[in-house]
Enzyme design. Structure first.
Site, short mmCIF file in Angstrom:
data_model
loop_
_atom_site.label_atom_id
_atom_site.label_comp_id
_atom_site.label_asym_id
_atom_site.label_seq_id
_atom_site.Cartn_x
_atom_site.Cartn_y
_atom_site.Cartn_z
N GLN A 102 33.23 28.09 31.25
CA GLN A 102 33.00 29.53 31.06
C GLN A 102 34.26 30.25 30.61
OE1 GLN A 102 31.25 31.09 34.67
NE2 GLN A 102 29.56 29.64 34.63
N HIS A 173 33.29 31.19 36.47
CA HIS A 173 33.30 32.49 37.16
C HIS A 173 34.63 33.24 37.05
CE1 HIS A 173 29.70 31.44 40.03
NE2 HIS A 173 29.44 31.17 38.76
N GLU A 266 22.45 40.79 41.25
CA GLU A 266 22.46 42.10 41.90
C GLU A 266 23.25 43.14 41.13
OE1 GLU A 266 23.91 40.39 45.65
OE2 GLU A 266 25.70 41.61 45.43
N TYR A 276 30.97 43.14 49.68
CA TYR A 276 29.60 42.91 49.20
C TYR A 276 29.01 41.59 49.67
CZ TYR A 276 30.03 47.30 46.94
OH TYR A 276 30.18 48.64 46.75
N TYR A 287 22.57 26.34 44.96
CA TYR A 287 21.95 25.50 43.94
C TYR A 287 21.37 24.21 44.52
CZ TYR A 287 23.93 28.55 40.37
OH TYR A 287 24.25 29.64 39.59
#
Length: 392
Positions: A102, A173, A266, A276, A287
Site C-alpha cells: 500500500q 496502512h 466507519e 476511537y 480477517y
C-alpha cells in the site's frame, strides 16, 4: 504514465440511489443497493467526461484558484492537467518513494490562501512512504516550493521532510492523508496503524492516530497529550485503523473515513483527545474470523457516526460545497473501492446517514470538487481514469 485526450469523451451514466437509513450502521446487501431515496433535486444521473488515464493513482486535487487538477501516482509520479487549456502539467523534483504493497506516493495538498498567487512560489505538501533501517518504513510529509517557468513544467524545489510516522516493518496502512484547518493555522495528517493493531492504543508512538501540526510540521501547541509523560506530542486523536479520507465540514469540524477489518468501515467526527477504540472495539471482525467487541459495548471510546457492513472500502472523502448538484451541498462524498461507487452521506448534527450510492464502472480511489462545482473522480489501479462528473 499519464495519457491525456485531445477531447474528453462525454458518456451518459444512469445512476441508481441507495436506501436511506436512520441507523448508525448501514447494511448494504440486497435490495438496499438499488432502492430510491429522497435526496433532493439531483436525480442521480451523471454525464461523464474522461480526462485521461494514470498508473495507480492515489490522490486527486485542484490547485486552489486554478483549473489545474493534480494526480499522484503510487509508484512516485505526480501529474497535472490544465482543464481549461487542455494541456498536461509535469512536475519534477518529486521524492524517491518506498513503493510496494500500500506504500508509495500519497497525498498532495496546496494552501488555499495562496489561491491568487502565481504558480511559481506556491507551497506544495506531499506525503509518501519512506524506507528506514532494518526493513522498516513509514509515511512522511514533505514541504517544497513550486517553480513553474515554462507554464507546462513545475519543479518542486527545496523539498524537505517536515514530519515522520514512526517506522515499522510491513507495507500496509500508511494512511498519510493531509488536510488544513479552515483557518489554515494547522495541518492534520492521518497516520494509520500500519497493520500492527496494538500501537493504535499506545500514545507513545504516532501510529493509529491523527496528528495536528503547525504548517512547518512541528507539533501544534495545545495538543491534548503534549507534556504527558512519554506521549507523542503531535497526537490529536488515536485508536484509528487506516484513515484514507479526511475533510472539514462547513462548521469547521474534522471528519475521517477509515477502513474497518471484515466489516466496520466507519465515519468519525474527530474530537480533540478522543480515543476511537481500535483494535479493542470495532463493528467488524478480524480477517481470520476472530470476533471483536462492537463499538457500543464500551463507553471508553468515541462512537463512530456511521459504520458499514459489508464494507464500502473507502478512498478519499470531501464535503460538497458547490451548487452544481442541487440538494447535495454539505453532504459527505466518499470514494468507494470495493463498492465501485461514490457514497453520499448526509450529516445531521453529530449523526450521519447514507442517503445515496452512485455506482461507477470501476473502483474509485479519490473524489474532489472542481472550481465550477463539478465532481472529479479517479479510478484505482493501472490505467485508472480521471473522470469529470456533471449532472446528466
Amino acid at each position: 504514465m499519464a495519457h491525456y485526450p485531445l477531447l474528453a469523451v462525454i458518456l451518459p451514466l444512469a445512476i441508481g440511489l441507495a436506501s436511506c437509513s436512520n441507523a448508525a450502521s448501514v447494511d448494504t446487501d440486497g435490495a438496499a443497493k438499488a432502492a430510491v431515496a429522497d435526496t433532493g433535486e439531483f436525480d442521480g444521473t451523471f454525464a461523464v467526461a474522461e480526462m485521461g488515464t494514470y498508473d495507480e493513482p492515489w490522490a486527486v486535487t485542484f490547485i486552489p484558484g486554478t483549473e489545474i487538477v493534480v494526480v499522484s501516482e503510487k509508484a512516485g509520479g505526480l501529474k497535472g492537467y490544465d482543464t481549461e487549456a487542455g494541456k498536461a502539467l509535469f512536475f519534477t523534483g518529486v521524492p524517491e518513494v518506498d513503493y510496494g504493497g500500500q506504500g508509495g506516493m500519497g497525498d498532495v495538498a496546496f494552501l488555499p490562501s495562496q489561491a491568487g498567487s502565481p504558480l511559481s512560489g506556491r507551497t506544495i505538501y506531499l506525503s509518501w512512504a519512506e524506507a528506514g533501517s532494518g526493513d522498516t518504513r513509514g509515511a512522511v510529509v514533505g514541504r517544497g516550493t513550486l517553480s513553474c517557468e515554462d507554464h507546462q513544467t513545475c519543479a518542486i524545489e527545496d523539498l524537505a521532510v517536515i514530519w515522520r510516522q514512526d517506522k515499522v516493518t510491513g507495507r500496509g496502512h500508511y494512511s498519510h492523508r493531509i488536510v488544513f484547518s479552515p483557518d489554515e493555522q494547522y495541518m492534520f495528517v492521518a497516520s494509520g496503524d500500519r497493520q500492527k493493531l496494538d500501537p493504535a492504543q499506545d500514545t507513545a508512538n504516532n501510529l493509529g492516530t491523527i496528528v495536528r501540526l503547525n504548517l512547518d510540521g512541528t507539533p501544534a501547541q495545545g495538543n491534548p497529550l503534549a507534556g504527558q509523560g512519554g506521549a507523542s506530542p503531535d497526537i490529536w486523536s488515536w485508536g484509528h485503523r487506516n484513515i484514507l479520507g479526511m475533510d472539514f465540514d462547513a462548521q469547521g469540524r474534522l471528519w475521517d473515513m477509515e477502513h474497518g477489518p471484515r466489516g466496520g468501515d466507519e465515519l468519525n467526527l474527530v474530537r480533540e483527545g478522543a480515543n476511537y477504540g481500535w483494535p479493542n472495539v470495532s463493528d467488524g471482525i478480524h480477517y481470520d474470523g476472530d470476533p471483536i467487541p462492537d463499538n457500543d459495548t464500551s463507553d471508553a471510546y468515541a462512537l463512530p457516526a456511521i459504520t458499514w457492513t459489508p464494507v464500502i472500502a473507502p478512498g478519499s472523502m470531501i464535503f460538497y460545497r458547490g451548487d452544481m448538484f442541487p440538494g447535495m451541498k454539505g453532504d459527505a462524498l466518499i470514494a468507494g473501492l470495493s463498492s465501485n461507487a461514490i457514497i453520499r452521506v448526509a450529516i445531521d448534527g453529530e449523526d450521519a446517514r447514507e442517503v445515496a450510492r452512485y455506482p461507477m464502472e470501476q473502483r474509485i480511489r479519490g473524489v474532489t470538487q472542481g472550481p465550477d462545482g463539478a465532481l472529479w473522480v479517479i479510478e484505482d489501479g493501472e490505467g485508472g481514469r480521471l473522470l469529470k462528473l456533471t449532472p446528466g
